[in-house]
Design a protein around this motif. Structure first.
Motif, mmCIF file in Angstrom:
data_model
loop_
_atom_site.group_PDB
_atom_site.id
_atom_site.type_symbol
_atom_site.label_atom_id
_atom_site.label_comp_id
_atom_site.label_asym_id
_atom_site.label_seq_id
_atom_site.Cartn_x
_atom_site.Cartn_y
_atom_site.Cartn_z
ATOM 1 N N LYS A 150 0.868 -1.179 0.000
ATOM 2 C CA LYS A 150 0.000 0.000 0.000
ATOM 3 C C LYS A 150 0.904 1.228 0.000
ATOM 4 C CE LYS A 150 -3.527 -2.396 2.761
ATOM 5 N NZ LYS A 150 -4.486 -2.607 1.681
ATOM 6 N N TYR A 152 1.099 5.516 -0.057
ATOM 7 C CA TYR A 152 0.327 6.725 0.212
ATOM 8 C C TYR A 152 1.210 7.960 0.063
ATOM 9 C CZ TYR A 152 -2.909 3.367 2.302
ATOM 10 O OH TYR A 152 -3.758 2.310 2.501
ATOM 11 N N SER A 164 -6.959 2.934 4.134
ATOM 12 C CA SER A 164 -7.666 3.665 3.084
ATOM 13 C C SER A 164 -7.373 3.071 1.714
ATOM 14 C CB SER A 164 -7.264 5.141 3.104
ATOM 15 O OG SER A 164 -7.626 5.742 4.323
ATOM 16 N N THR A 165 -8.394 3.097 0.857
ATOM 17 C CA THR A 165 -8.248 2.677 -0.536
ATOM 18 C C THR A 165 -8.745 3.814 -1.426
ATOM 19 O OG1 THR A 165 -10.464 1.732 -0.800
ATOM 20 C CG2 THR A 165 -8.778 0.320 0.198
ATOM 21 N N GLU A 166 -8.705 3.594 -2.716
ATOM 22 C CA GLU A 166 -9.168 4.620 -3.641
ATOM 23 C C GLU A 166 -10.687 4.679 -3.730
ATOM 24 O OE1 GLU A 166 -7.656 3.626 -7.477
ATOM 25 O OE2 GLU A 166 -8.662 1.687 -7.564
#
Length: 705
Positions: A150, A152, A164-166
């Protein structure tokens, strides 16, 4: 299904039916609700949708299926509910005498709302995760990446218990049409109202149906301000999207509802019955999550640039020293009913819906059953208005009642779990309050007191001293399956749950007084509470006292470990507590430490150091149980590990309980049972109580229709 348990134990509490608030139909004859149970015998959960007959107090089973959820009325005897399907899909099912599938949505959806439009069509709205392209996101069918990395480049890398993801939460809408006795979703498709806007709603992690509303004029919703970093600021704005038919595929940009001078959280937008007005709440500060909420009105949603604040004052403080929350409109739109905390209860308050008329007098509380209101609705549009209310209390996990605003008669209890509590001795007579002076004697604080059902005033009972989280929060006369004073009382404790500086429901001065004072005023309030217990509660044996706290309460457990009050307790329990305030920037919502410690770590390091429990570890000496979970991103598990490591290194009796699959709360029934057994086993050992955390009597079930 009958109650055969004779003692209120963790198993009894956790296996008791959990009944949702009930929502009446437009005729005021039936109310929909859900009820779930968990069996520790077969380790399975059951889930039902039921209809409560308001006249008789009886209920009927409508659906029994773990896949079914979120029932909403379509008419007086027809309702729609969601049903989870294969591969992450969600079915829309309508039921009356015969059930039929309305549509199948190829993704998980939730937070359903429906509204009948003037043309007879039913507007439908829900929330779901959306891809950056605005399409429904289904985690079950998405292509799995080859790497778990991941990456960021901005804040909010994780929130509450997820990374968090898109993909972002969004509101989808459509129209339900009725032909030949059946409903169908027009074009069998939902439209993303927020596609290409850069906005997300409901607001994670706890946003739900209270973040948006639908009406004949369209959709109103709250969303984080895209111009501010969401980890650093609380600002959420209210927006309006005009919709006439809820079949539109091309939408104008969302219109911002303007509130000059107020830049914090916006919440609870609700259309009036006429569909033209909107009431909602908003905070002033954009970095204070527990700021005072102000009640506002949009007189005409087609002119969102004009809003009016209720009880506004020239100094900006507001004339009503309470925090309104949930809102409903009276039947003719001339009145508003709102909930707000008041001295450990949540009450319903009545006021005119016109701010100029409301200014002549502060809101008045309605009569509701003992405890706290969790939900309420207008039961019938007839005069006088009747409200259908769901409440809980310290001895009652669910109560349905009706109340008539302005009428002197008490509320009418329709259905209550209290009768089951009485079978195990849980009664209002076990509950009282204790007043004690605040730090410096400048104010008065209150505490809830709960005694065992077998209480004998001639005896002395060990003390269980509870410290609440938040820190802007409060112990309330309300039911809980996580921190339930009755469970402790039935072990043989007198439970005292103080609401010191920082507590909500006692005015903003007490609540705001904790800023920059984490280990100051609240700690001194707790010392004063201890002294009041010794002076006034002669049936309490303070030589056998234990203290327990979670979150900020866990911080305070670690703080008192290093201070004189900590030596008064035989044992301590710290759940998800703060070991060092210098680590507060490991949290996700950074606006929280920025507000409470009066600046960033870079700007005001001294404030973080001043109230750091880790500065006083040389004084730690009281046996302590540490509980922490790996999915707690509010307070990372290293906070619990550090405290445990210090205690072990100092040879202080200590134990670590860790849950790899829980967040800031322990929610899974089997985990919760372990939590209770470990907590009770720990404190009972040091308070000299024989461990009674097991089942007393066989629990075949608690029927709560």
């Amino acid at each position: 299904m009958t109650l055969t348990a004779t003692k209120f134990t963790p198993e009894v509490m956790l296996s008791a039916p959990r009944r949702s608030p009930a929502v009446p139909n437009s005729a005021g004859t039936l109310a929909l609700y859900t009820v779930s149970t968990y069996s520790f015998e077969n380790h399975k959960k059951t889930s039902q949708i039921r209809a409560f007959d308001i006249a008789s107090g009886n209920s009927v089973l409508l659906v029994e299926d773990l896949r079914a959820s979120e029932p909403v009325w379509l008419g007086d005897d027809e309702f729609l509910h969601l049903e989870s399907g294969d591969n992450g899909a969600t079915k829309l099912v309508v039921r009356s005498a015969v059930a039929h599938e309305v549509a199948s949505v190829k993704a998980p959806i939730s937070n359903v709302k429906v509204k009948t439009l003037p043309n007879g069509t039913i507007a439908f709205a829900c929330s779901a995760l959306a891809t950056p392209a605005g399409q429904l996101h289904n985690p079950e069918t998405e292509e799995k990446p080859l790497s778990s990395a991941k990456i960021y480049s901005s804040l909010f890398v994780r929130h509450w218990d997820t990374w968090s993801t898109e993909n972002r939460s969004s509101i989808f809408y459509g129209a339900l049409e009725h032909h030949d006795g059946k409903y169908s979703l027009r074009d069998n498709a939902l439209v993303n109202a927020l596609a290409r806007t850069g906005l997300s709603s409901p607001v994670a992690p706890f946003g739900g149906t209270g973040d948006f509303d639908i009406g004949p004029a369209g959709l109103v919703f709250v969303a984080k301000c895209p111009e501010l970093d969401p980890a650093m600021y609380t600002k959420t704005d209210l927006y309006f999207i005009p919709l006439k038919t809820f079949t539109e595929s091309r939408l104008p940009p969302p219109q911002l509802v303007k509130t000059p001078g107020l830049e914090g959280y916006s919440n609870n937008p609700v259309f009036s019955h006429c569909g033209r007005k909107v009431a909602f709440t908003r905070m002033r500060s954009n970095q204070y999550e527990s700021d005072k909420t102000r009640l506002l009105l949009v007189p005409d949603i087609n002119n969102p640039g004009e809003t009016t604040e209720f009880y506004a004052t020239d100094d900006g403080q507001g004339g009503w020293d309470s925090r309104p929350d949930a809102i409903i409109w009276g039947p003719d739109d001339t009145n508003l009913y709102v909930t707000a905390e008041h001295h450990a209860r949540t009450l319903i308050w009545s006021l005119p819906s016109d701010p100029s008329k409301a200014a002549s007098a502060l809101p008045t509380p309605l009569q509701t059953p003992d405890g706290s209101v969790v939900d309420f609705h207008v039961l019938t549009p007839t005069s006088p208005t009747t409200l259908f209310v769901t409440t809980t209390s310290l001895i009652d996990n669910s109560c349905y009642s009706t109340t008539t605003p302005g009428h002197p008669s008490p509320p009418t209890i329709l259905s209550s779990a209290t009768k089951h509590g009485r079978a195990m001795g849980l009664t209002r007579s076990a509950i009282s309050t204790l007043s004690f002076r605040g730090a410096g004697g400048a104010y008065t604080c209150h505490a809830l007191v709960m005694r065992p059902s077998h209480f004998d005033p001639a005896r002395k009972y060990p003390l269980a001293f509870l410290i609440h989280g938040g820190p802007q929060g409060a112990w309330a006369d309300a039911w809980s399956t996580r921190w339930n004073p009755a469970v402790l009382a039935e072990q043989g404790y007198v439970v005292v749950a103080p609401n010191p500086t920082g507590s909500t429901g006692y005015g903003m001065a007490l609540e705001d007084g904790i800023r920059g004072e984490w280990g100051g005023r609240p700690y001194n309030d707790l010392v004063n509470c201890w002294e009041a217990i010794e002076e006034e509660l002669d049936y309490v044996d303070t030589a056998r006292a234990v203290a327990l706290g979670a979150s900020y309460g866990g911080y305070m457990i670690n703080w008192i470990q290093g201070h004189p009050l900590g030596r008064n307790f035989k044992a301590l329990v710290c759940h998800d507590g703060v070991f060092s305030t210098l680590n507060q920037w490991c949290t996700e919502e950074l606006f929280f430490p920025i507000h409470d410690f009066e600046g960033t770590l870079m700007e005001n390091r001294a404030a973080y150091e001043k109230w750091d429990p880790a500065k006083f570890v040389s004084e730690w000496a009281t046996p302590q149980l540490i509980i922490h979970s790996e999915l707690d991103y509010r307070l990372p598990i290293t906070e619990g590990l550090a405290a445990f490591n210090v205690l072990q290194a100092k040879k202080v009796p200590s134990k670590l309980l860790m849950f790899p699959d829980e967040n800031h709360w322990v929610l899974k029934p089997e985990n919760s049972l372990v939590w209770h057994r470990e907590v009770l086993g720990w404190i009972n050992k040091y308070a000299g109580i024989e461990n009674e955390s097991g089942v007393a009597g066989q629990v075949q079930g608690l029927r709560l229709d």
